[in-house]
Structure formats: structure tokens, C-alpha cells
Design an enzyme around this catalytic site. Sequence first.
Site, PDB file in Angstrom:
ATOM      1  N   SER A 137       0.850  -1.198   0.000  1.00 45.46           N
ATOM      2  CA  SER A 137       0.000   0.000   0.000  1.00 45.46           C
ATOM      3  C   SER A 137       0.879   1.238   0.000  1.00 45.46           C
ATOM      4  CB  SER A 137      -0.885   0.007   1.251  1.00 45.46           C
ATOM      5  OG  SER A 137      -1.599   1.231   1.332  1.00 45.46           O
ATOM      6  N   TYR A 147      -0.461  -0.674  10.591  1.00 47.72           N
ATOM      7  CA  TYR A 147      -0.769  -1.043   9.190  1.00 47.72           C
ATOM      8  C   TYR A 147       0.305  -0.478   8.242  1.00 47.72           C
ATOM      9  CZ  TYR A 147      -3.448  -1.457   4.829  1.00 47.72           C
ATOM     10  OH  TYR A 147      -3.846  -1.754   3.546  1.00 47.72           O
TER      11      TYR A 147
HETATM   12  N1  LIG Z   1      -9.129  -0.704  -0.352  1.00 46.00           N
HETATM   13  C1  LIG Z   1      -8.087   0.071  -0.175  1.00 46.00           C
HETATM   14  O1  LIG Z   1      -8.218   1.326  -0.133  1.00 46.00           O
HETATM   15  C2  LIG Z   1      -6.701  -0.529  -0.049  1.00 46.00           C
HETATM   16  C3  LIG Z   1      -5.597   0.330  -0.166  1.00 46.00           C
HETATM   17  C4  LIG Z   1      -4.316  -0.195  -0.080  1.00 46.00           C
HETATM   18  C5  LIG Z   1      -4.122  -1.552   0.119  1.00 46.00           C
HETATM   19  N2  LIG Z   1      -5.213  -2.374   0.249  1.00 46.00           N
HETATM   20  C6  LIG Z   1      -4.948  -3.811   0.479  1.00 46.00           C
HETATM   21  O2  LIG Z   1      -5.638  -4.560  -0.503  1.00 46.00           O
HETATM   22  C7  LIG Z   1      -5.882  -5.877  -0.010  1.00 46.00           C
HETATM   23  C8  LIG Z   1      -7.332  -6.266  -0.311  1.00 46.00           C
HETATM   24  O3  LIG Z   1      -8.203  -5.371   0.355  1.00 46.00           O
HETATM   25  P1  LIG Z   1      -9.598  -4.908  -0.259  1.00 46.00           P
HETATM   26  O4  LIG Z   1      -9.551  -3.436  -0.368  1.00 46.00           O
HETATM   27  O5  LIG Z   1      -9.951  -5.705  -1.439  1.00 46.00           O
HETATM   28  O6  LIG Z   1     -10.559  -5.242   0.987  1.00 46.00           O
HETATM   29  P2  LIG Z   1     -11.854  -6.177   1.120  1.00 46.00           P
HETATM   30  O7  LIG Z   1     -12.840  -5.889   0.050  1.00 46.00           O
HETATM   31  O8  LIG Z   1     -12.266  -6.037   2.545  1.00 46.00           O
HETATM   32  O9  LIG Z   1     -11.257  -7.648   0.873  1.00 46.00           O
HETATM   33  C9  LIG Z   1     -10.381  -8.252   1.792  1.00 46.00           C
HETATM   34  C10 LIG Z   1     -10.212  -9.721   1.423  1.00 46.00           C
HETATM   35  O10 LIG Z   1      -9.283 -10.323   2.339  1.00 46.00           O
HETATM   36  C11 LIG Z   1      -9.865 -11.508   2.868  1.00 46.00           C
HETATM   37  N3  LIG Z   1      -9.398 -11.757   4.225  1.00 46.00           N
HETATM   38  C12 LIG Z   1      -9.426 -10.902   5.275  1.00 46.00           C
HETATM   39  N4  LIG Z   1      -8.961 -11.512   6.385  1.00 46.00           N
HETATM   40  C13 LIG Z   1      -8.641 -12.790   6.012  1.00 46.00           C
HETATM   41  C14 LIG Z   1      -8.145 -13.925   6.719  1.00 46.00           C
HETATM   42  N5  LIG Z   1      -7.908 -13.895   8.036  1.00 46.00           N
HETATM   43  N6  LIG Z   1      -7.919 -15.071   6.028  1.00 46.00           N
HETATM   44  C15 LIG Z   1      -8.202 -15.130   4.694  1.00 46.00           C
HETATM   45  N7  LIG Z   1      -8.676 -14.098   3.987  1.00 46.00           N
HETATM   46  C16 LIG Z   1      -8.901 -12.938   4.647  1.00 46.00           C
HETATM   47  C17 LIG Z   1     -11.379 -11.257   2.823  1.00 46.00           C
HETATM   48  O11 LIG Z   1     -12.093 -12.484   2.713  1.00 46.00           O
HETATM   49  P3  LIG Z   1     -12.960 -13.200   3.874  1.00 46.00           P
HETATM   50  O12 LIG Z   1     -13.590 -12.136   4.719  1.00 46.00           O
HETATM   51  O13 LIG Z   1     -13.919 -14.046   3.095  1.00 46.00           O
HETATM   52  O14 LIG Z   1     -11.938 -14.030   4.604  1.00 46.00           O
HETATM   53  C18 LIG Z   1     -11.517 -10.494   1.515  1.00 46.00           C
HETATM   54  O15 LIG Z   1     -11.597 -11.380   0.430  1.00 46.00           O
HETATM   55  C19 LIG Z   1      -5.528  -5.845   1.476  1.00 46.00           C
HETATM   56  O16 LIG Z   1      -4.247  -6.432   1.658  1.00 46.00           O
HETATM   57  C20 LIG Z   1      -5.463  -4.358   1.805  1.00 46.00           C
HETATM   58  O17 LIG Z   1      -4.581  -4.088   2.870  1.00 46.00           O
HETATM   59  C21 LIG Z   1      -6.493  -1.898   0.160  1.00 46.00           C
END
Ligand SMILES: NC(=O)c1ccc[n+]([C@@H]2O[C@H](COP(=O)([O-])OP(=O)(O)OC[C@H]3O[C@@H](n4cnc5c(N)ncnc54)[C@H](OP(=O)(O)O)[C@@H]3O)[C@@H](O)[C@H]2O)c1
Length: 264
Positions: A137, A147
Site C-alpha cells: 500500500s 498497518y
Molecule cells: N481498499 C483500499 O483502499 C486498499 C488500499 C491499499 C491496500 N489495500 C490492500 O488490498 C488488499 C485487499 O483489500 P480490499 O480493499 O480488497 O478489501 P476487502 O474488500 O475487505 O477484501 C479483503 C479480502 O481479504 C480476505 N481476508 C481478510 N482476512 C482474512 C483472513 N484472516 N484469512 C483469509 N482471507 C482474509 C477477505 O475475505 P474473507 O472475509 O472471506 O476471509 C476479503 O476477500 C488488502 O491487503 C489491503 O490491505 C487496500
Amino acid sequence: MGTALVTGASSGIGAEFARQLAARGHDLVLVARDRARLDAMAAELRALGRTVEILVADLAKANDTDRVAARLADPRHPVEVVINNAGFRVSSRLADPDVAEHDRALNVMVRAVLVLGGAAAKAMRPRGSGAIVNVASINGQLTLSGYSAIKAWVRVYSESLSNELRGSGVTVTALMPGWVRTEFHQRAGSTKGEAGRGGIPSFLWLEPELLVRDCLRDVDRGRVISIPTIRYKFLSWLVKHLPDATVRWVSRGISLSRSNAAAD
Ligand SMILES: NC(=O)c1ccc[n+]([C@@H]2O[C@H](COP(=O)([O-])OP(=O)(O)OC[C@H]3O[C@@H](n4cnc5c(N)ncnc54)[C@H](OP(=O)(O)O)[C@@H]3O)[C@@H](O)[C@H]2O)c1
């Protein structure tokens, strides 16, 4: 095209990786905790003619992570692309006496990335091909929280693994998203919509489709760092060139505006 394994494939950025990799012709292994959502995603991808496996796993648990690593090590069913994406926003403060959330975050976003990245590298190197993408990120360039520290680790880890694998035919890419429209922010308890999250201006919000498309293009080119859009490339460059004390000052300002927004 080979098989791609995506962690956190039930939602947001991971679901979009699964869709775009399927559209490119990859079969998929989908990993997350929520079986019903993985089943729905698998049905969508099977309708495109892809073979889809589901691995229900909580990557906060070492045994579950080991099961996913064993799948990556299986020589009969090689995996060509690994997307280490699962993650969540960490709300606990660093001085909180209860470190349970930090523990979970380190297991999901550091330990699982290390174990699965290592398993993938070990299986891919002798084959002389493969791609590993670790979702870091832009937040990791700031000093906002645990984080930030975790995502800084993901970037440095990815660059180091890329060095280790140089010349092997296996590429490693750290994806550095800015703010992306997914469930990430609601799951973290924001009820104020995207503008309420610390007053993030709307032009900084990205759609997962664009983020993933740009990232896969960077993977095709063998890029080690993937930063979406010119505006985030510029912001990343700027933060890298500011004095550390200024980065800490900016980070304190963002943290303060977030706590004020949470208190409203
Ligand atoms: N959205 C943003 O603004 C942003 C910015 C920078 C980086 N990111 C990074 O992008 C990645 C994906 O995030 P997103 O934005 O797509 O969020 P999201 O829509 O909340 O998706 C998160 C995913 O991670 C899975 N997950 C969470 N905890 C888990 C666990 N203990 N074991 C297995 N799977 C788990 C969830 O699935 P289940 O709940 O089904 O387990 C879900 O599929 C993350 O690493 C986040 O830090 C996001």
C-alpha cells in the site's frame, strides 16, 4: 495459461484479480474464509469456462496457511501466478494493551505473505517461470500506524524476494494501491462513506478494475513496483523525496483528521 491462486478472492481487489485472471484464460484457486462468497465467485468464473478450486482458509491461523502453502507446492497441479492479497485495516493503536488485532494483522499480512511467497518461489524457480504479486500500500510510505509498518514490510519483502529470484524467470511485484473502492473501509467500521474517512478527496479514490488492469500490465513487463495512475506515482515520488520529519508531520496530520472524523 496455467493456474493462478488468489488470497482474499471473496471481495474487492482479490475478487477483481480473480475475474481479470480468468478473463486472461487462467484457471483459479480462490482462498478466503467466507465459503458462500467463494462459491458465488467460483460459479461466476466457471461460467467463463475456467476450472476453479476453493480453499477455505483463515490466514491468521498457521495450519490454514500451511494448507495453502501445500497446494502451491503440489507438483502435479502447478500454480503459475500467486496474488498475496488478503488483508484488512488495523484500527488498534500501537500503545493499546490488547495486541490481538495486531497479532491477526501480522499473521494475515506478513506471516502468510512470507510463507506463501516462499512456497511459490520454491515451486516456481525450478520451472523457470511464474509471477508473485504481493499487495502492499502507499500507506506503507507513511508513518500512520501498525498497518503502515506492515505494508512497508510487504514492499521491502517483495523487492528482496525479487532480488533473490533475479534471473530465474520468476517475477515479484509489490502492488501499492492508494484508496480503492472496496469493502476494506466499511469492514473497518467507517459509516461516513469515502469522503468521511479522514476527508480523502474523491479524485484519490480508485476503482479495483483500473488498479488490477494496471498491475497485471506491470507484471507482464516484469516491474517490481506497481503504482496505479500518474497521480499516485507522483504522490509516491513526492513522499519518497520529502525529509523523514516532514513525512512524520504529514502522517500526524492525517491521523489527527481521522480521529476527529471518528469522533464526529
Ligand atoms: N481498499 C483500499 O483502499 C486498499 C488500499 C491499499 C491496500 N489495500 C490492500 O488490498 C488488499 C485487499 O483489500 P480490499 O480493499 O480488497 O478489501 P476487502 O474488500 O475487505 O477484501 C479483503 C479480502 O481479504 C480476505 N481476508 C481478510 N482476512 C482474512 C483472513 N484472516 N484469512 C483469509 N482471507 C482474509 C477477505 O475475505 P474473507 O472475509 O472471506 O476471509 C476479503 O476477500 C488488502 O491487503 C489491503 O490491505 C487496500
